[in-house]
Design a protein around this motif. Structure first.
Motif, PDB file in Angstrom:
ATOM      1  N   LEU A   1       0.844  -1.211   0.000  1.00  0.00           N
ATOM      2  CA  LEU A   1       0.000   0.000   0.000  1.00  0.00           C
ATOM      3  C   LEU A   1       0.871   1.249   0.000  1.00  0.00           C
ATOM      4  O   LEU A   1       0.563   2.231  -0.697  1.00  0.00           O
ATOM      5  N   VAL A   2       1.986   1.217   0.746  1.00  0.00           N
ATOM      6  CA  VAL A   2       2.953   2.323   0.715  1.00  0.00           C
ATOM      7  C   VAL A   2       3.445   2.516  -0.718  1.00  0.00           C
ATOM      8  O   VAL A   2       3.528   3.644  -1.216  1.00  0.00           O
ATOM      9  N   GLY A   3       3.724   1.385  -1.396  1.00  0.00           N
ATOM     10  CA  GLY A   3       4.192   1.464  -2.780  1.00  0.00           C
ATOM     11  C   GLY A   3       3.168   2.133  -3.680  1.00  0.00           C
ATOM     12  O   GLY A   3       3.501   3.020  -4.465  1.00  0.00           O
ATOM     13  N   ILE A   4       1.881   1.735  -3.556  1.00  0.00           N
ATOM     14  CA  ILE A   4       0.834   2.312  -4.409  1.00  0.00           C
ATOM     15  C   ILE A   4       0.696   3.808  -4.135  1.00  0.00           C
ATOM     16  O   ILE A   4       0.593   4.622  -5.058  1.00  0.00           O
ATOM     17  N   ALA A   5       0.720   4.191  -2.828  1.00  0.00           N
ATOM     18  CA  ALA A   5       0.588   5.606  -2.475  1.00  0.00           C
ATOM     19  C   ALA A   5       1.766   6.400  -3.027  1.00  0.00           C
ATOM     20  O   ALA A   5       1.604   7.526  -3.497  1.00  0.00           O
ATOM     21  N   ASN A   6       2.961   5.792  -3.000  1.00  0.00           N
ATOM     22  CA  ASN A   6       4.138   6.483  -3.536  1.00  0.00           C
ATOM     23  C   ASN A   6       4.014   6.701  -5.038  1.00  0.00           C
ATOM     24  O   ASN A   6       4.420   7.746  -5.549  1.00  0.00           O
ATOM     25  N   ILE A   7       3.447   5.714  -5.745  1.00  0.00           N
ATOM     26  CA  ILE A   7       3.217   5.899  -7.185  1.00  0.00           C
ATOM     27  C   ILE A   7       2.336   7.119  -7.389  1.00  0.00           C
ATOM     28  O   ILE A   7       2.596   7.978  -8.242  1.00  0.00           O
ATOM     29  N   GLY A   8       1.288   7.236  -6.544  1.00  0.00           N
ATOM     30  CA  GLY A   8       0.379   8.376  -6.647  1.00  0.00           C
ATOM     31  C   GLY A   8       1.080   9.686  -6.384  1.00  0.00           C
ATOM     32  O   GLY A   8       0.855  10.676  -7.095  1.00  0.00           O
ATOM     33  N   ILE A   9       1.950   9.722  -5.359  1.00  0.00           N
ATOM     34  CA  ILE A   9       2.654  10.971  -5.022  1.00  0.00           C
ATOM     35  C   ILE A   9       3.553  11.391  -6.182  1.00  0.00           C
ATOM     36  O   ILE A   9       3.589  12.557  -6.570  1.00  0.00           O
ATOM     37  N   VAL A  10       4.273  10.424  -6.735  1.00  0.00           N
ATOM     38  CA  VAL A  10       5.221  10.760  -7.799  1.00  0.00           C
ATOM     39  C   VAL A  10       4.487  11.112  -9.091  1.00  0.00           C
ATOM     40  O   VAL A  10       4.887  12.025  -9.813  1.00  0.00           O
ATOM     41  N   ALA A  11       3.362  10.416  -9.358  1.00  0.00           N
ATOM     42  CA  ALA A  11       2.727  10.547 -10.672  1.00  0.00           C
ATOM     43  C   ALA A  11       1.792  11.741 -10.770  1.00  0.00           C
ATOM     44  O   ALA A  11       1.236  11.982 -11.833  1.00  0.00           O
TER      45      ALA A  11
ATOM     46  N   ILE B   1       6.604  -0.056 -12.163  1.00  0.00           N
ATOM     47  CA  ILE B   1       6.956  -1.411 -12.627  1.00  0.00           C
ATOM     48  C   ILE B   1       7.822  -2.103 -11.580  1.00  0.00           C
ATOM     49  O   ILE B   1       7.596  -3.277 -11.252  1.00  0.00           O
ATOM     50  N   VAL B   2       8.775  -1.369 -10.994  1.00  0.00           N
ATOM     51  CA  VAL B   2       9.617  -1.962  -9.941  1.00  0.00           C
ATOM     52  C   VAL B   2       8.752  -2.371  -8.749  1.00  0.00           C
ATOM     53  O   VAL B   2       8.896  -3.467  -8.200  1.00  0.00           O
ATOM     54  N   ALA B   3       7.793  -1.487  -8.373  1.00  0.00           N
ATOM     55  CA  ALA B   3       6.943  -1.790  -7.217  1.00  0.00           C
ATOM     56  C   ALA B   3       6.076  -3.011  -7.488  1.00  0.00           C
ATOM     57  O   ALA B   3       5.862  -3.842  -6.597  1.00  0.00           O
ATOM     58  N   MET B   4       5.590  -3.151  -8.721  1.00  0.00           N
ATOM     59  CA  MET B   4       4.759  -4.314  -9.047  1.00  0.00           C
ATOM     60  C   MET B   4       5.573  -5.587  -9.032  1.00  0.00           C
ATOM     61  O   MET B   4       5.121  -6.626  -8.540  1.00  0.00           O
ATOM     62  N   VAL B   5       6.785  -5.506  -9.589  1.00  0.00           N
ATOM     63  CA  VAL B   5       7.646  -6.683  -9.617  1.00  0.00           C
ATOM     64  C   VAL B   5       8.023  -7.085  -8.193  1.00  0.00           C
ATOM     65  O   VAL B   5       8.138  -8.261  -7.873  1.00  0.00           O
ATOM     66  N   ALA B   6       8.153  -6.071  -7.310  1.00  0.00           N
ATOM     67  CA  ALA B   6       8.580  -6.347  -5.935  1.00  0.00           C
ATOM     68  C   ALA B   6       7.523  -7.088  -5.144  1.00  0.00           C
ATOM     69  O   ALA B   6       7.837  -7.696  -4.117  1.00  0.00           O
ATOM     70  N   THR B   7       6.249  -7.059  -5.602  1.00  0.00           N
ATOM     71  CA  THR B   7       5.235  -7.797  -4.845  1.00  0.00           C
ATOM     72  C   THR B   7       5.497  -9.298  -4.902  1.00  0.00           C
ATOM     73  O   THR B   7       5.053 -10.023  -4.024  1.00  0.00           O
ATOM     74  N   LEU B   8       6.210  -9.755  -5.940  1.00  0.00           N
ATOM     75  CA  LEU B   8       6.499 -11.195  -6.011  1.00  0.00           C
ATOM     76  C   LEU B   8       7.369 -11.651  -4.849  1.00  0.00           C
ATOM     77  O   LEU B   8       6.962 -12.536  -4.092  1.00  0.00           O
ATOM     78  N   PRO B   9       8.579 -11.072  -4.645  1.00  0.00           N
ATOM     79  CA  PRO B   9       9.344 -11.504  -3.478  1.00  0.00           C
ATOM     80  C   PRO B   9       8.643 -11.206  -2.156  1.00  0.00           C
ATOM     81  O   PRO B   9       8.756 -11.999  -1.210  1.00  0.00           O
ATOM     82  N   LEU B  10       7.888 -10.101  -2.106  1.00  0.00           N
ATOM     83  CA  LEU B  10       7.219  -9.720  -0.858  1.00  0.00           C
ATOM     84  C   LEU B  10       6.194 -10.778  -0.449  1.00  0.00           C
ATOM     85  O   LEU B  10       6.286 -11.373   0.637  1.00  0.00           O
TER      86      LEU B  10
ATOM     87  N   ILE C   1      12.787  -3.658  -0.398  1.00  0.00           N
ATOM     88  CA  ILE C   1      13.708  -2.797  -1.145  1.00  0.00           C
ATOM     89  C   ILE C   1      13.038  -2.309  -2.430  1.00  0.00           C
ATOM     90  O   ILE C   1      13.097  -1.129  -2.776  1.00  0.00           O
ATOM     91  N   GLY C   2      12.332  -3.241  -3.116  1.00  0.00           N
ATOM     92  CA  GLY C   2      11.650  -2.868  -4.348  1.00  0.00           C
ATOM     93  C   GLY C   2      10.568  -1.829  -4.113  1.00  0.00           C
ATOM     94  O   GLY C   2      10.454  -0.843  -4.845  1.00  0.00           O
ATOM     95  N   GLU C   3       9.757  -2.035  -3.078  1.00  0.00           N
ATOM     96  CA  GLU C   3       8.665  -1.092  -2.794  1.00  0.00           C
ATOM     97  C   GLU C   3       9.202   0.251  -2.311  1.00  0.00           C
ATOM     98  O   GLU C   3       8.575   1.282  -2.492  1.00  0.00           O
TER      99      GLU C   3
END
Lengths: 200, 217
Positions: free
Chosen positions: B99-109, B125-134, B173-175
């Motif tokens: 959720l932090v990752g999604i909110a950060n996408i919003g802040i940046v975008a 894309i990095v945040a989405m890929v990072a959900t796999l290891p997470l 790290i990814g998120e």
């Protein structure tokens, strides 16, 4: 406790992960990379599904929601970044979509009510979605949202009955089963009203 | 339990799922709370560009809708960070982190300029890929130990595989890569700068928390 099936599945999942990351590394086109991230999301859901218990079932749904919301946000960014805007089409001109929706929607809604609960809501919602997609609609979003809101409240009340008055569990099951049916159906039917217009 | 965070001060139980605060995590929680308050209270800066070789300068406008959206995202990011600090359930932690990752996408975008959107897209894309290891890490922990509760895992007797711990750290790290992309897009001097601080703070805090979790379990 590791069962052989789990190890085997894990091996396949790791292999799929390797393929997905390799593809991601090789791909340079932005849109294709967006599509490939979905492949990676599916592998992460496979990791959760491999647990193979009720817990896994409960964990997959939030994982799916996270993946979907990120995909929607990213595709919106991509659309704005590349400046893609397209005027809405007039809709699909297929003969069967003029005649069939009423019957199919009725069948699906009735079957959904028989199923009840979450899966019933999905089936009935599909019926309503199909109907609204094929036939014209006057947006009565307030009505749908009100029904959805009330049913959500009933669902929560049912959970409180489970926790506070467990002896009335049957009433709570009926309440939550029908409430989640209405809730999911209302949410899914909203998708059917999306035509890609300026306010959609 | 290795005493990295100290004794829990407050525990809120929902069966196996629980929230708890140790002196360590409550410090992080308070930091997130203070910065969320700052994001609510502060007004966005205007970027001033000076025309080279003269006295002229021009200030870039920040529209109200953009400001509202970024403030909302900054608050959401702060709330998600607070949740991640207090969560004692591994899966809830991963959900809060994404959720932090999604909110950060919003802040940046939120800034409608090409190079900022490019950076936001790359980060997304990095945040989405990072959900796999997470999620993969949390799922591996659940599969090998049968529980996701951090205090139970910390109690000992569970062999948490090293790969699961590595996955968790890798996912966080990814998120938490947002500040890197924000810096790449020069967002620290872009219009509406104060909200970008939330990216940096949230990624710092989730790093600190995941280190504690990985050492504890």
């Amino acid at each position: 406790m590791i069962i052989p099936e789990y190890s085997l599945g894990l091996l396949v999942a790791f292999a799929a992960m390797g393929v997905a990351f390799f593809a991601m590394m090789r791909e340079t086109d932005g849109f294709h990379r967006l599509l490939l991230t979905d492949l990676i999301e599916v592998v992460s859901l496979a990791f959760i599904a491999l647990i193979g218990t009720d817990l896994a079932e409960a964990l997959i749904l939030p994982g799916l929601v996270v993946g979907t919301s990120e995909l929607i946000a990213l595709s919106e960014i991509y659309r704005i970044k590349e400046g893609y805007t397209r005027p809405p089409d007039a809709g699909l001109q297929i003969e069967v979509m003029e005649s069939a929706p009423g019957i199919l929607a009725a069948l699906l809604v009735v079957y959904g009510i028989v199923l009840s609960g979450f899966s019933g809501g999905v089936v009935a919602g599909l019926g309503v979605l199909f109907y609204l997609l094929c036939r014209g609609h006057n947006e009565r979003f307030e009505l749908i949202e009100t029904a959805s809101g009330y049913s959500w409240a009933l669902w929560i009340i049912a959970f409180f009955i489970f926790m506070i008055l467990p002896q009335y569990w049957f009433f709570a099951v009926m309440l939550s089963g029908s409430a989640i049916l209405v809730k999911v159906m209302a949410k899914m039917s909203l998708i059917g009203t999306m035509r890609g217009g300026p306010n959609a | 339990m290795p005493d990295i965070g100290g004794e829990p001060l407050f525990v809120l139980e929902f069966g196996d799922i629980l929230h708890y605060y140790t002196p360590y995590t409550i410090t992080l929680f308070l930091l997130a709370l203070i910065f969320t308050g700052l994001a609510i209270a502060s007004r966005p800066e205007r970027q001033i560009d000076i025309a080279f070789g003269g006295d002229a300068y021009y200030a870039k406008e920040t529209t109200v809708s953009e400001m509202r959206f970024r403030r909302f995202m900054a608050i959401a990011c702060g709330l998600a960070t607070m949740g991640a600090m207090g969560s004692g359930d591994l899966f809830n932690f991963t959900l809060f982190v994404s959720l932090v990752g999604i909110a950060n996408i919003g802040i940046v975008a939120a800034v409608k300029s090409r190079h900022v959107l490019d950076a936001a897209y790359e980060y997304g894309i990095v945040a989405m890929v990072a959900t796999l290891p997470l999620f993969g890490g949390a799922a591996l922990v659940a599969a090998t130990t049968g529980t996701l509760a951090i205090p139970v895992l910390a109690g000992g007797g569970f062999a948490v595989p090293l790969v699961a711990k590595a996955f968790l750290a890798l996912g966080v790290i990814g998120e938490g890569m947002a500040p890197f992309y924000a810096a790449k897009a020069e967002m620290f001097r872009a219009p509406g700068a104060p909200y970008v601080i939330m990216c940096s703070l949230s990624s710092l805090l989730i790093f600190l928390r995941v280190v504690e979790i990985v050492i504890t379990i």
